[in-house]
Scaffold this motif. Structure first.
Motif, PDB file in Angstrom:
ATOM      1  N   LYS A 626       0.849  -1.187   0.000  1.00  0.00           N
ATOM      2  CA  LYS A 626       0.000   0.000   0.000  1.00  0.00           C
ATOM      3  C   LYS A 626       0.885   1.238   0.000  1.00  0.00           C
ATOM      4  N   ALA A 627       0.943   1.923  -1.132  1.00  0.00           N
ATOM      5  CA  ALA A 627       1.789   3.106  -1.266  1.00  0.00           C
ATOM      6  C   ALA A 627       0.979   4.351  -0.945  1.00  0.00           C
ATOM      7  N   THR A 628       1.250   4.940   0.218  1.00  0.00           N
ATOM      8  CA  THR A 628       0.569   6.164   0.613  1.00  0.00           C
ATOM      9  C   THR A 628       1.485   7.373   0.590  1.00  0.00           C
ATOM     10  N   GLU A 629       2.801   7.127   0.528  1.00  0.00           N
ATOM     11  CA  GLU A 629       3.781   8.215   0.470  1.00  0.00           C
ATOM     12  C   GLU A 629       4.767   7.946  -0.650  1.00  0.00           C
ATOM     13  N   GLY A 630       5.435   8.994  -1.082  1.00  0.00           N
ATOM     14  CA  GLY A 630       6.362   8.878  -2.198  1.00  0.00           C
ATOM     15  C   GLY A 630       7.470   7.885  -1.960  1.00  0.00           C
ATOM     16  N   TYR A 631       8.001   7.844  -0.715  1.00  0.00           N
ATOM     17  CA  TYR A 631       9.132   6.961  -0.453  1.00  0.00           C
ATOM     18  C   TYR A 631       8.751   5.484  -0.534  1.00  0.00           C
ATOM     19  N   HIS A 632       7.447   5.178  -0.481  1.00  0.00           N
ATOM     20  CA  HIS A 632       7.020   3.791  -0.650  1.00  0.00           C
ATOM     21  C   HIS A 632       7.265   3.307  -2.081  1.00  0.00           C
ATOM     22  N   ILE A 633       7.277   4.229  -3.024  1.00  0.00           N
ATOM     23  CA  ILE A 633       7.434   3.879  -4.436  1.00  0.00           C
ATOM     24  C   ILE A 633       8.864   4.077  -4.919  1.00  0.00           C
ATOM     25  N   GLU A 634       9.544   5.086  -4.382  1.00  0.00           N
ATOM     26  CA  GLU A 634      10.820   5.517  -4.951  1.00  0.00           C
ATOM     27  C   GLU A 634      11.905   4.444  -4.913  1.00  0.00           C
ATOM     28  N   PHE A 672      -2.162   1.991  -4.886  1.00  0.00           N
ATOM     29  CA  PHE A 672      -1.380   3.208  -5.141  1.00  0.00           C
ATOM     30  C   PHE A 672      -2.222   4.391  -4.695  1.00  0.00           C
ATOM     31  N   GLU A 673      -1.911   4.949  -3.514  1.00  0.00           N
ATOM     32  CA  GLU A 673      -2.768   5.977  -2.910  1.00  0.00           C
ATOM     33  C   GLU A 673      -1.989   7.265  -2.639  1.00  0.00           C
ATOM     34  N   GLY A 679       0.565  11.633  -6.974  1.00  0.00           N
ATOM     35  CA  GLY A 679       0.235  10.516  -7.863  1.00  0.00           C
ATOM     36  C   GLY A 679       0.730  10.663  -9.284  1.00  0.00           C
ATOM     37  N   PRO A 680       0.390  11.772  -9.983  1.00  0.00           N
ATOM     38  CA  PRO A 680       0.825  11.908 -11.385  1.00  0.00           C
ATOM     39  C   PRO A 680       2.343  11.887 -11.545  1.00  0.00           C
ATOM     40  N   GLU A 681       3.054  12.443 -10.570  1.00  0.00           N
ATOM     41  CA  GLU A 681       4.515  12.526 -10.670  1.00  0.00           C
ATOM     42  C   GLU A 681       5.184  11.169 -10.496  1.00  0.00           C
ATOM     43  N   LEU A 682       4.675  10.352  -9.548  1.00  0.00           N
ATOM     44  CA  LEU A 682       5.338   9.089  -9.215  1.00  0.00           C
ATOM     45  C   LEU A 682       4.723   7.880  -9.924  1.00  0.00           C
ATOM     46  N   PHE A 683       3.629   8.105 -10.658  1.00  0.00           N
ATOM     47  CA  PHE A 683       3.015   6.973 -11.359  1.00  0.00           C
ATOM     48  C   PHE A 683       3.963   6.316 -12.374  1.00  0.00           C
ATOM     49  N   PRO A 684       4.776   7.075 -13.111  1.00  0.00           N
ATOM     50  CA  PRO A 684       5.726   6.420 -14.025  1.00  0.00           C
ATOM     51  C   PRO A 684       6.668   5.441 -13.335  1.00  0.00           C
ATOM     52  N   LYS A 685       7.052   5.723 -12.068  1.00  0.00           N
ATOM     53  CA  LYS A 685       7.913   4.795 -11.333  1.00  0.00           C
ATOM     54  C   LYS A 685       7.178   3.486 -11.057  1.00  0.00           C
ATOM     55  N   LEU A 686       5.877   3.593 -10.786  1.00  0.00           N
ATOM     56  CA  LEU A 686       5.094   2.383 -10.562  1.00  0.00           C
ATOM     57  C   LEU A 686       5.005   1.572 -11.854  1.00  0.00           C
ATOM     58  N   VAL A 687       4.739   2.260 -12.976  1.00  0.00           N
ATOM     59  CA  VAL A 687       4.647   1.576 -14.260  1.00  0.00           C
ATOM     60  C   VAL A 687       5.947   0.833 -14.564  1.00  0.00           C
ATOM     61  N   GLN A 705      -5.397  10.864 -10.513  1.00  0.00           N
ATOM     62  CA  GLN A 705      -5.374  11.801 -11.644  1.00  0.00           C
ATOM     63  C   GLN A 705      -4.205  11.550 -12.601  1.00  0.00           C
ATOM     64  N   ILE A 706      -4.080  10.314 -13.015  1.00  0.00           N
ATOM     65  CA  ILE A 706      -2.985   9.972 -13.932  1.00  0.00           C
ATOM     66  C   ILE A 706      -3.269  10.470 -15.352  1.00  0.00           C
ATOM     67  N   GLY A 707      -4.540  10.723 -15.694  1.00  0.00           N
ATOM     68  CA  GLY A 707      -4.894  11.279 -16.997  1.00  0.00           C
ATOM     69  C   GLY A 707      -4.658  10.328 -18.155  1.00  0.00           C
ATOM     70  N   ASP A 708      -4.810  10.848 -19.357  1.00  0.00           N
ATOM     71  CA  ASP A 708      -4.625  10.025 -20.567  1.00  0.00           C
ATOM     72  C   ASP A 708      -3.187   9.554 -20.722  1.00  0.00           C
ATOM     73  N   SER A 709      -2.240  10.412 -20.345  1.00  0.00           N
ATOM     74  CA  SER A 709      -0.834  10.019 -20.489  1.00  0.00           C
ATOM     75  C   SER A 709      -0.504   8.854 -19.559  1.00  0.00           C
ATOM     76  N   GLY A 710      -1.033   8.898 -18.327  1.00  0.00           N
ATOM     77  CA  GLY A 710      -0.810   7.790 -17.403  1.00  0.00           C
ATOM     78  C   GLY A 710      -1.496   6.522 -17.880  1.00  0.00           C
ATOM     79  N   ALA A 711      -2.708   6.675 -18.435  1.00  0.00           N
ATOM     80  CA  ALA A 711      -3.419   5.513 -18.956  1.00  0.00           C
ATOM     81  C   ALA A 711      -2.649   4.866 -20.095  1.00  0.00           C
ATOM     82  N   GLU A 712      -2.030   5.685 -20.933  1.00  0.00           N
ATOM     83  CA  GLU A 712      -1.237   5.146 -22.039  1.00  0.00           C
ATOM     84  C   GLU A 712      -0.033   4.371 -21.523  1.00  0.00           C
ATOM     85  N   LYS A 713       0.624   4.909 -20.475  1.00  0.00           N
ATOM     86  CA  LYS A 713       1.776   4.204 -19.882  1.00  0.00           C
ATOM     87  C   LYS A 713       1.335   2.878 -19.276  1.00  0.00           C
TER      88      LYS A 713
END
Length: 810
Positions: A626-634, A672-673, A679-687, A705-713
């Motif tokens: 459960k990623a609630t903070e940036g450091y959980h993903i980084e 991914f919370e 969210g939008p900034e760190l979503f590429p790291k999750l992908v 709020q990943i948007g169309d660009s996040g959906a494409e990734k």
């Protein structure tokens, strides 16, 4: 004149402070200003040159490091509308990188000036001594950006009286010498507020802090305010705008109200193992004594862990200096402080027989009762009407400290541990205190109450320890003639009724400490028998003594044939502590900060401990993640790299990683919370890491709020998730373009059973509009369609079920 008693042993000498200088010479100031500044500096050099026990600041100060902390404002899907204020948790490696020294206290790493700085630290961490050292630095010519430094001790401030002006606060209530021409001096200060540093020490001693920032003072003149209003005015820049505030407090206490508005948050670190050795060697001047003391401290792992707290390190050294050579070191915190306090009183009686000839003539119960009354009122002040003989001996022993105030002298308990021990003695030995009151202040309680502060935690440990401790021979604050069997039985009954499964992590930790203080194998085994299989210390900062106590009690698990999973996420646990806990045979799985886990693996690999490395890799788990903070993903991309390359960073292939990282192979649920802020900034790291999560079944990406660009990734990696059953993309601002990309990718995930309702409806609309001709094939590939959303009205949901019988609620 009694010294201002800035007493707390945090250590020894360092080079002169090289603070950032603005080089505003005071040569242009009036002569009276220059004379007064010279007078203040001379006074501070005299007052701040000594520490507790008479040790010299220059010769015995161990330079405490600071860690830059940041405030976390939660914004994920479960965050409240009102911003929740917490400190961002740092991994062990991040803490090392974030370390600062004194010279960087007011250093601006960005363009924003630091006009309000919080100095955070637990009781005994050395906040007061650090400030004392800082004042000595200024008096010695450093910190040249400040012409004036005013130090206020909040222990002796009365925040309720409306009798103070700003001038009175600075010149009458601070630790500054009397100024003959205070009007001229105050006028000069108003002309250069950016050259003024005001320090509020012991801020957690403020008793009336409700509405701390309400009704701020707005006038510099002789208008009368409460100290609370003056603080509010200074903090909100209503008065003396441009001055710098340094506020020292314990992290759990009063400052929480204003944390979010501070320019800088700094945490005072405890002693490292190297600092403990340095302090001990400086404490004992004789080389043979140094060697013997260090050997005893390092041999006793519990005492060594306590010594990470500077005050407890000083207490240990004091006890070693004065105890009989044949005596063992204390095995509990209660025993340590009981022995040390008793020894203080004994030495005071020997040194001045006219004040306190022996323990029998001292009214120790009265001193303990005063400590308890102060504890109940969150006050360290001692009633001036007490016995002169008792106060004299307590002052001589160091149990009390004397402070000069505008109205004379005030006596206060020297530190939290001393007052709490004496309070505990009163509860345990006073006939006026019944068993119910003892139980109420011992161990922990099942019912959820307001989070208690550090003072209550320490009292609980002392009360529990004292009811099971026998009075020692010789001088002791304990009276062996008092019968405490009924109180001991009441505490035993309470311990036996405890249900650890119902406790939040912080209270579970306190239960561990209370059981440890009993020194009873019976209660240790009872605790482990009742523990849940999944232990959680999530979000509870673990210091070295916490780790030792947990490990010590968990070693009884082998006799009960029990194993546990342990959650150490956001526990700020050092690598050495993580290594000790993970190495226990009873620990079958652990969760921890990913960066710290990788650091543990590297440490084991470098020491050629391949057996424990293999075990630590196999025990590590991420499920559920459960990623609630940036450091959980980084840190995840590094873990994925280890998994793919089967080796640790900067090393050759590791045999224990032949099959990669099991935690990644077995991860089935990921949430991914990070919310709209991160969210939008760190979503590429999750992908980036998703292709390695081939067992993933549940992927929740709601409200990012990943948007169309996040959906494409995301669409580009969905085909790797062959086991995916549920995908939640609600409230992510995905439009037609993003849905089209997802639709093509989702068709390659035959295991998918559940979609967020809006995405599913969007797919249906694409099918109806014939924008995507293959949509029909994809939609009919679902054997079951689970929809969940509180916003779907019951009638609409029933209509959907009639349209397609595959639709079910989730």
């Amino acid at each position: 004149m009694p010294r201002t008693a800035y007493l707390n042993p945090s250590g020894m000498t360092t080079p002169a402070l090289a603070a950032k200088k603005t080089d505003r010479p005071i040569g242009n100031s009036p002569e009276c200003v220059k004379d007064y500044i010279h007078h203040i500096k001379s006074y501070m050099r005299d007052v701040c040159c000594s520490m507790r026990g008479g040790m010299g600041m220059e010769s015995h100060y161990v330079d405490a490091h600071l860690v830059q902390r940041k405030l976390l404002i939660k914004s994920g899907k479960n965050a409240n509308k009102c911003l929740e204020k917490e400190l961002v948790v740092l991994s062990d490696s991040e803490r090392k990188k974030a370390k600062l020294d004194r010279s960087q206290l007011f250093h601006n790493s960005d363009s924003k000036p630091k006009q309000s700085v919080a100095l955070l630290g637990k009781a005994g961490a050395g906040k007061t001594t650090f400030i004392q050292r800082l004042c000595l630095d200024w008096a010695s010519g450093s910190l040249r950006q400040f012409q004036f430094v005013f130090l206020l001790n909040c222990k002796i401030l009365d925040l309720t009286k409306s009798t103070y002006s700003l001038k009175g606060l600075l010149f009458d209530l601070s630790m500054s010498p009397r100024c003959e021409d205070s009007d001229s001096m105050f006028k000069h200060i108003l002309s250069c507020p950016d050259e003024v540093l005001i320090i509020f020490d012991s801020f957690d001693h403020i008793k009336d802090f409700e509405g701390l920032l309400q009704s701020p003072a707005k006038s510099h003149t002789n208008t009368k305010y409460t100290i609370k209003q003056l603080f509010s005015g200074l903090f909100q820049k209503e008065i003396l705008s441009g001055c710098t505030l340094l506020i020292a407090t314990r992290p759990k206490d009063v400052l929480n109200q204003v944390l979010r508005k501070m320019d800088s948050l700094l945490e005072l670190c405890g002693f490292s193992p190297e600092d403990i050795e340095l302090y001990t060697s400086k404490y004992f001047g004789d080389a043979s004594l140094q060697e013997n003391a260090l050997k005893q401290i390092k041999t006793d792992r519990y005492i060594f862990s306590l010594c990470s707290n500077p005050l407890l390190c000083w207490t240990t050294c004091f006890l070693l200096e004065h105890q009989e050579s044949c005596n063992d070191l204390p095995s509990t915190l209660t025993d340590l402080y009981q022995r040390a306090t008793s020894k203080h009183l004994q030495l005071a009686s020997l040194e001045n027989s006219s004040l306190c000839k022996n323990r029998k003539q001292l009214d120790i119960p009265q001193l303990c009762k005063m400590a308890w009354e102060g504890f109940k009122n969150h006050d360290t002040h001692v009633n001036p009407g007490s016995s002169t003989e008792l106060l004299g001996c307590a002052l001589k022993s160091g149990i009390l400290a004397s402070y000069k105030t505008s109205e004379g002298q005030e006596n206060h308990f020297a530190d939290l541990f001393t007052q709490n021990l004496l309070s505990a003695v009163h509860l345990v030995q006073s006939k006026q205190v019944n068993e119910k009151m003892v139980v109420a202040n011992s161990v922990v309680h099942q019912k959820k109450r307001k989070v208690q502060g550090e003072s209550q935690d320490v009292l609980q440990r002392f009360v529990t320890g004292l009811v099971f401790q026998k009075a020692s021979d010789g001088v002791s604050i304990l009276d062996s003639s008092v019968n405490i069997k009924a109180k001991r039985k009441a505490v035993e009954t309470h311990l036996e009724s405890m249900k650890p499964n119902d406790l939040v992590p912080a209270r579970l930790l306190e239960l561990f400490h209370c059981v440890y203080e009993t020194s009873s194998a019976k209660f240790a085994k009872l605790l482990l028998k009742n523990l849940p299989d999944n232990l959680s210390f999530y979000g509870t900062q673990l210091c070295p003594s916490d780790v030792y106590v947990i490990c010590h009690l968990l070693r009884y698990a082998s006799t009960l044939k029990r194993t546990f999973s342990i959650n150490l996420q956001d526990a700020c646990i050092p690598i050495s502590g993580l290594k000790e806990l993970v190495g226990l045979k009873c620990i079958k799985a652990f969760w921890a900060h990913t960066a710290d886990t990788i650091g543990l693996w590297e440490d084991l690999h470098q020491s050629n401990d391949e057996l424990n490395l293999k075990s630590a890799i196999e025990k590590f788990t991420l499920h559920p993640f459960k990623a609630t903070e940036g450091y959980h993903i980084e840190s995840l991309p590094v873990l994925v790299q280890i998994h793919r390359e089967k080796k640790l960073p900067m090393s050759e292939l590791v045999s224990a990683l032949d099959k990669g990282v099991p935690a990644l192979r077995h991860l089935q649920r990921l949430e991914f919370e990070l919310g709209v802020q991160n969210g939008p900034e760190l979503f590429p790291k999750l992908v980036e890491v998703l292709p390695s999560l081939q067992s993933l079944q549940h992927l929740d990406l709601e409200k990012n709020q990943i948007g169309d660009s996040g959906a494409e990734k995301l669409a580009g990696v969905l085909h790797f998730l062959e086991c995916l059953k549920l995908l939640n993309l609600s409230q992510n601002l995905i439009g037609d373009a993003g849905v089209e990309k997802l639709a093509k990718a989702l068709a390659s995930v035959p295991s998918l059973q559940s979609l967020s309702p809006l995405l599913f409806m969007h797919l249906v609309s694409l099918h109806n509009s014939a924008i995507f001709p293959d949509m029909q094939v994809f939609l009919f590939s679902f054997s079951l369609i689970r929809l969940w959303n509180d916003c779907i009205p019951y009638g609409v949901f029933e209509h959907l079920r009639l349209q397609d019988p595959r639709i079910r609620s989730l």
